[in-house]
Design a protein around this motif. Sequence first.
Motif, PDB file in Angstrom:
ATOM      1  N   VAL A  35      71.730   3.745 -18.303  1.00  0.00           N
ATOM      2  CA  VAL A  35      71.575   3.324 -16.905  1.00  0.00           C
ATOM      3  C   VAL A  35      72.864   2.695 -16.386  1.00  0.00           C
ATOM      4  O   VAL A  35      73.361   3.057 -15.326  1.00  0.00           O
ATOM      5  CB  VAL A  35      70.401   2.326 -16.763  1.00  0.00           C
ATOM      6  CG1 VAL A  35      70.325   1.773 -15.345  1.00  0.00           C
ATOM      7  CG2 VAL A  35      69.092   2.987 -17.153  1.00  0.00           C
ATOM      8  N   LEU A  46      69.563   4.983 -12.146  1.00  0.00           N
ATOM      9  CA  LEU A  46      68.205   4.506 -12.354  1.00  0.00           C
ATOM     10  C   LEU A  46      67.290   5.552 -12.967  1.00  0.00           C
ATOM     11  O   LEU A  46      66.152   5.251 -13.313  1.00  0.00           O
ATOM     12  CB  LEU A  46      67.614   3.983 -11.039  1.00  0.00           C
ATOM     13  CG  LEU A  46      68.349   2.781 -10.435  1.00  0.00           C
ATOM     14  CD1 LEU A  46      67.664   2.344  -9.151  1.00  0.00           C
ATOM     15  CD2 LEU A  46      68.434   1.638 -11.419  1.00  0.00           C
ATOM     16  N   ILE A  54      64.589  -0.989 -17.196  1.00  0.00           N
ATOM     17  CA  ILE A  54      65.640  -1.412 -16.267  1.00  0.00           C
ATOM     18  C   ILE A  54      65.386  -2.843 -15.815  1.00  0.00           C
ATOM     19  O   ILE A  54      66.294  -3.678 -15.811  1.00  0.00           O
ATOM     20  CB  ILE A  54      65.733  -0.454 -15.066  1.00  0.00           C
ATOM     21  CG1 ILE A  54      66.197   0.926 -15.531  1.00  0.00           C
ATOM     22  CG2 ILE A  54      66.678  -1.018 -14.005  1.00  0.00           C
ATOM     23  CD1 ILE A  54      66.058   2.018 -14.483  1.00  0.00           C
TER      24      ILE A  54
END
Length: 75
Positions: A35, A46, A54
């Motif tokens: 990411v 993302l 995340i």
Amino acid sequence: MKTNPNVFSNNDITVTYNPCHCINAERCAKELSNVFRQSVIPWIDLEGASTKKIIKQVKKCPSGALQFHIKQEVA
């Protein structure tokens, strides 16, 4: 020099990055490199991990340069 935060969004969340607050600990890139990529632009992808992963990583940011906002579903 003042800079505007970078904004990255997908269907679930928006992640912002404020380079003026970043202390370059590189924790994000070391722990979730799919990411937070160091040599690719845009450097935040993302789609590289689940939203849950995340969010967990953003919460670890020692400087607060990374923030997230969960998108609300529109009925």
